[in-house]
Design a protein around this motif. Structure first.
Motif, PDB file in Angstrom:
ATOM      1  N   LEU A 231       0.851  -1.182   0.000  1.00 26.45           N
ATOM      2  CA  LEU A 231       0.000   0.000   0.000  1.00 26.45           C
ATOM      3  C   LEU A 231       0.886   1.232   0.000  1.00 26.45           C
ATOM      4  CD1 LEU A 231      -2.751   1.464   0.349  1.00 26.45           C
ATOM      5  CD2 LEU A 231      -2.397   1.260   2.834  1.00 26.45           C
ATOM      6  N   PRO A 232       0.778   2.124  -1.005  1.00 20.13           N
ATOM      7  CA  PRO A 232       1.554   3.368  -0.992  1.00 20.13           C
ATOM      8  C   PRO A 232       1.080   4.283   0.145  1.00 20.13           C
ATOM      9  CG  PRO A 232       0.782   2.853  -3.207  1.00 20.13           C
ATOM     10  CD  PRO A 232       0.045   1.942  -2.271  1.00 20.13           C
ATOM     11  N   VAL A 233       2.017   4.755   0.934  1.00 17.70           N
ATOM     12  CA  VAL A 233       1.710   5.619   2.072  1.00 17.70           C
ATOM     13  C   VAL A 233       2.521   6.901   1.929  1.00 17.70           C
ATOM     14  CG1 VAL A 233       1.758   5.872   4.585  1.00 17.70           C
ATOM     15  CG2 VAL A 233       1.261   3.641   3.562  1.00 17.70           C
TER      16      VAL A 233
ATOM     17  N   LEU B 168      -7.899   7.632   2.773  1.00 18.08           N
ATOM     18  CA  LEU B 168      -7.817   6.873   1.534  1.00 18.08           C
ATOM     19  C   LEU B 168      -7.961   7.796   0.330  1.00 18.08           C
ATOM     20  CD1 LEU B 168      -7.619   3.973   0.415  1.00 18.08           C
ATOM     21  CD2 LEU B 168     -10.116   3.904   0.424  1.00 18.08           C
ATOM     22  N   GLN B 169      -7.130   7.540  -0.688  1.00 20.93           N
ATOM     23  CA  GLN B 169      -7.143   8.324  -1.914  1.00 20.93           C
ATOM     24  C   GLN B 169      -7.089   7.389  -3.122  1.00 20.93           C
ATOM     25  OE1 GLN B 169      -6.505  12.474  -1.639  1.00 20.93           O
ATOM     26  NE2 GLN B 169      -8.078  11.316  -0.582  1.00 20.93           N
ATOM     27  N   ALA B 170      -7.732   7.826  -4.210  1.00 20.01           N
ATOM     28  CA  ALA B 170      -7.681   7.053  -5.455  1.00 20.01           C
ATOM     29  C   ALA B 170      -6.355   7.306  -6.161  1.00 20.01           C
ATOM     30  CB  ALA B 170      -8.845   7.441  -6.360  1.00 20.01           C
ATOM     31  N   SER B 171      -5.943   6.360  -6.980  1.00 20.67           N
ATOM     32  CA  SER B 171      -4.710   6.518  -7.747  1.00 20.67           C
ATOM     33  C   SER B 171      -4.787   7.760  -8.625  1.00 20.67           C
ATOM     34  CB  SER B 171      -4.461   5.286  -8.612  1.00 20.67           C
ATOM     35  OG  SER B 171      -4.176   4.153  -7.808  1.00 20.67           O
ATOM     36  N   GLU B 172      -3.662   8.447  -8.761  1.00 21.12           N
ATOM     37  CA  GLU B 172      -3.619   9.655  -9.577  1.00 21.12           C
ATOM     38  C   GLU B 172      -3.595   9.305 -11.062  1.00 21.12           C
ATOM     39  OE1 GLU B 172      -1.235  12.743  -6.634  1.00 21.12           O
ATOM     40  OE2 GLU B 172      -0.131  11.660  -8.174  1.00 21.12           O
ATOM     41  N   ASN B 173      -3.936  10.295 -11.870  1.00 23.99           N
ATOM     42  CA  ASN B 173      -3.838  10.173 -13.320  1.00 23.99           C
ATOM     43  C   ASN B 173      -3.224  11.446 -13.869  1.00 23.99           C
ATOM     44  OD1 ASN B 173      -6.072  12.110 -13.671  1.00 23.99           O
ATOM     45  ND2 ASN B 173      -7.384  10.425 -12.993  1.00 23.99           N
TER      46      ASN B 173
ATOM     47  N   ALA C   3      -4.632   2.236  -4.910  1.00 25.62           N
ATOM     48  CA  ALA C   3      -5.052   3.284  -3.984  1.00 25.62           C
ATOM     49  C   ALA C   3      -3.834   3.675  -3.162  1.00 25.62           C
ATOM     50  CB  ALA C   3      -6.187   2.803  -3.086  1.00 25.62           C
ATOM     51  N   TRP C   4      -3.976   4.751  -2.399  1.00 24.80           N
ATOM     52  CA  TRP C   4      -2.913   5.152  -1.481  1.00 24.80           C
ATOM     53  C   TRP C   4      -3.529   5.945  -0.335  1.00 24.80           C
ATOM     54  CZ3 TRP C   4      -1.681  10.543  -1.141  1.00 24.80           C
ATOM     55  CH2 TRP C   4      -2.276  11.348  -2.141  1.00 24.80           C
ATOM     56  N   ILE C   5      -2.769   6.075   0.746  1.00 28.13           N
ATOM     57  CA  ILE C   5      -3.270   6.816   1.902  1.00 28.13           C
ATOM     58  C   ILE C   5      -2.260   7.893   2.269  1.00 28.13           C
ATOM     59  CG2 ILE C   5      -4.564   4.839   2.785  1.00 28.13           C
ATOM     60  CD1 ILE C   5      -2.359   4.500   4.895  1.00 28.13           C
ATOM     61  N   THR C   6      -2.770   8.951   2.884  1.00 26.80           N
ATOM     62  CA  THR C   6      -1.920  10.017   3.401  1.00 26.80           C
ATOM     63  C   THR C   6      -2.124  10.109   4.903  1.00 26.80           C
ATOM     64  OG1 THR C   6      -1.467  12.391   3.320  1.00 26.80           O
ATOM     65  CG2 THR C   6      -3.719  11.706   2.814  1.00 26.80           C
ATOM     66  N   LEU C   7      -1.028  10.164   5.642  1.00 25.53           N
ATOM     67  CA  LEU C   7      -1.111  10.161   7.102  1.00 25.53           C
ATOM     68  C   LEU C   7      -1.547  11.531   7.603  1.00 25.53           C
ATOM     69  CD1 LEU C   7       2.153   8.176   7.995  1.00 25.53           C
ATOM     70  CD2 LEU C   7      -0.172   7.321   7.629  1.00 25.53           C
ATOM     71  N   PRO C   8      -2.558  11.582   8.459  1.00 26.22           N
ATOM     72  CA  PRO C   8      -3.024  12.878   8.977  1.00 26.22           C
ATOM     73  C   PRO C   8      -2.043  13.495   9.966  1.00 26.22           C
ATOM     74  CG  PRO C   8      -4.227  11.092  10.013  1.00 26.22           C
ATOM     75  CD  PRO C   8      -3.385  10.468   8.968  1.00 26.22           C
ATOM     76  N   GLU C   9      -1.223  12.675  10.591  1.00 23.23           N
ATOM     77  CA  GLU C   9      -0.213  13.175  11.522  1.00 23.23           C
ATOM     78  C   GLU C   9       1.128  12.587  11.082  1.00 23.23           C
ATOM     79  OE1 GLU C   9      -1.345  12.177  15.451  1.00 23.23           O
ATOM     80  OE2 GLU C   9      -3.163  13.420  15.430  1.00 23.23           O
ATOM     81  N   ALA C  10       1.898  13.417  10.405  1.00 25.40           N
ATOM     82  CA  ALA C  10       3.163  12.932   9.854  1.00 25.40           C
ATOM     83  C   ALA C  10       4.163  12.679  10.964  1.00 25.40           C
ATOM     84  CB  ALA C  10       3.716  13.941   8.867  1.00 25.40           C
ATOM     85  N   GLU C  11       5.112  11.822  10.642  1.00 30.83           N
ATOM     86  CA  GLU C  11       6.153  11.479  11.596  1.00 30.83           C
ATOM     87  C   GLU C  11       7.147  12.621  11.717  1.00 30.83           C
ATOM     88  OE1 GLU C  11       5.946   6.882   9.995  1.00 30.83           O
ATOM     89  OE2 GLU C  11       7.532   8.262   9.384  1.00 30.83           O
ATOM     90  N   ALA C  12       7.805  12.704  12.836  1.00 32.54           N
ATOM     91  CA  ALA C  12       8.773  13.767  13.087  1.00 32.54           C
ATOM     92  C   ALA C  12      10.042  13.496  12.305  1.00 32.54           C
ATOM     93  CB  ALA C  12       9.086  13.878  14.569  1.00 32.54           C
ATOM     94  N   GLY C  13      10.705  14.595  11.884  1.00 31.56           N
ATOM     95  CA  GLY C  13      11.958  14.453  11.157  1.00 31.56           C
ATOM     96  C   GLY C  13      13.132  14.689  12.094  1.00 31.56           C
ATOM     97  N   GLY C  14      14.202  15.277  11.526  1.00 25.12           N
ATOM     98  CA  GLY C  14      15.374  15.558  12.330  1.00 25.12           C
ATOM     99  C   GLY C  14      15.127  16.724  13.267  1.00 25.12           C
TER     100      GLY C  14
END
Length: 356
Positions: A111-113, A141-146, A182-193
């Motif tokens: 699953l693309p995230v 949830l999001q549909a595949s892009e075109n 399909a793919w999903i986008t995280l509502p709370e992204a992970e922390a970086g550096g």
């Protein structure tokens, strides 16, 4: 007057009009229906609660993605595998790129995230590493892009590890396992550096499903609707104009204003008739002058001064007629006039001698 409508040429014109007008009306109605569908979808979307506020459900229960399930929270469990960067994406009017990581589920399908967004140029900015081990993610949830999706780069030629379009069709050529459409986008992204706020992945908001809002395409459908109906009216207008022009031409031919198969003022038959009439009149005048000369000659032979005077008058008339004939018919006509003059003078001399 309208019998020309039954000619082969007009049969073709009439057939074109009969087919063109219903086609234009059909296309205009179809475009209007597309616009109404978009308006209805937009109204339904505004009446429904925000998809992200609903309870999360397993990924497989929300597939395939449609206008109803798009934006709904989906849950999936697996381990992160290959990672790609999606350049040329904007967030808060800033240009950057998405960080896309494939989550291998228990069934082996990935699953693309979209873990988040970073500003800058893809490949030149350090990207936080993905969590290790088995994890459970919840994302919108999001549909595949075109190729019509915002931010998509379909030109190709991107560096290795970068992706222009988030879709199963693009990823299937880059990995050796199956990918969800399909793919999903995280509502709370992970922390970086910890170097600064720009090093932290920022969450990417879910996009509304295509065709569910009053976007530019909806108003394009409305514009196309008007164009097709205008085309139908234009075809009908041109048909009436051609019929009227043909009917006027047929009327002019019937009245003799225009020769059949010709145009007014070109090769007019009136000019030929006028020339013939003028020639006929000249010839008739010439004949009349000759008869007058003969009568004058007879009067001269009978004797008398009065007859001699008539002979002179006849001679003068013959001279004038001869000159007129010479003006109409050059060459031979002139010789005829000269003969007529000489004959008249002879008659005059004879009349004078007899009178004396």
């Amino acid at each position: 007057m309208y019998r020309f409508l039954l000619t082969p040429r007009w049969w073709g014109i009439n057939l074109f009009v009969v087919l063109a007008i219903p086609f234009c009306v059909f296309m205009g109605t179809w475009q209007l229906g597309r616009f109404e569908d978009r308006v209805q979808s937009h109204e339904q979307a505004t009446k429904q609660p925000d998809p992200s506020t609903r309870a999360a459900e397993p990924l497989d229960e929300l597939l395939p993605v449609d206008k109803v399930t798009s934006g709904r929270p989906a849950v999936a469990t697996g381990t992160y595998a290959d990672q790609f960067l999606v350049p040329g994406r904007e967030l808060d009017d800033r240009r950057g790129f998405y960080v896309l990581t494939l989550l291998r589920t228990e069934g082996g399908k990935a699953l693309p995230v979209v873990r988040g967004w970073l500003p800058g140029t893809a490949g030149s900015v350090p990207v936080p590493a993905a969590p290790q081990g088995e994890i459970t993610v919840t994302g919108d949830l999001q549909a595949s892009e075109n190729i019509h999706s915002n931010g998509v780069d379909a030109r190709g030629g991107l560096p290795e590890g970068q992706l222009g379009m988030i879709s199963a069709a693009s990823l299937v050529n880059l990995v050796d396992y199956d990918v969800y459409d399909a793919w999903i986008t995280l509502p709370e992204a992970e922390a970086g550096g910890a170097a600064g706020p720009d090093d932290a992945l920022k969450p990417v908001p879910a996009a509304a499903p295509q065709g569910s809002g009053l976007d530019l395409k909806a108003f394009q459908n409305l514009g196309y609707t008007g164009e097709w109906f205008v085309f139908a009216g234009f075809v009908l207008f041109m048909w009436f104009r051609l019929v009227r022009r043909e009917a006027e031409t047929a009327r002019d031919v019937a009245l003799g204003l225009v020769p059949e198969g010709g145009e007014p003022g070109v090769g007019g038959a009136g000019e030929v008739s006028g020339a013939s009439g003028a020639g006929g009149a000249a010839e008739a005048g010439g004949d009349g002058g000759a008869s007058e000369a003969a009568e004058a000659a007879g009067g001269a032979e009978a004797g008398g001064a009065k007859a001699g005077g008539a002979g002179e008058a006849a001679g003068g008339a013959v001279v004038e007629v001869g000159a007129g004939a010479g003006a109409v018919e050059a060459g031979g006509g002139a010789e005829a006039s000269g003969g007529a003059v000489q004959g008249s003078q002879g008659s005059k001399t004879a009349g004078t001698s007899h009178g004396s």
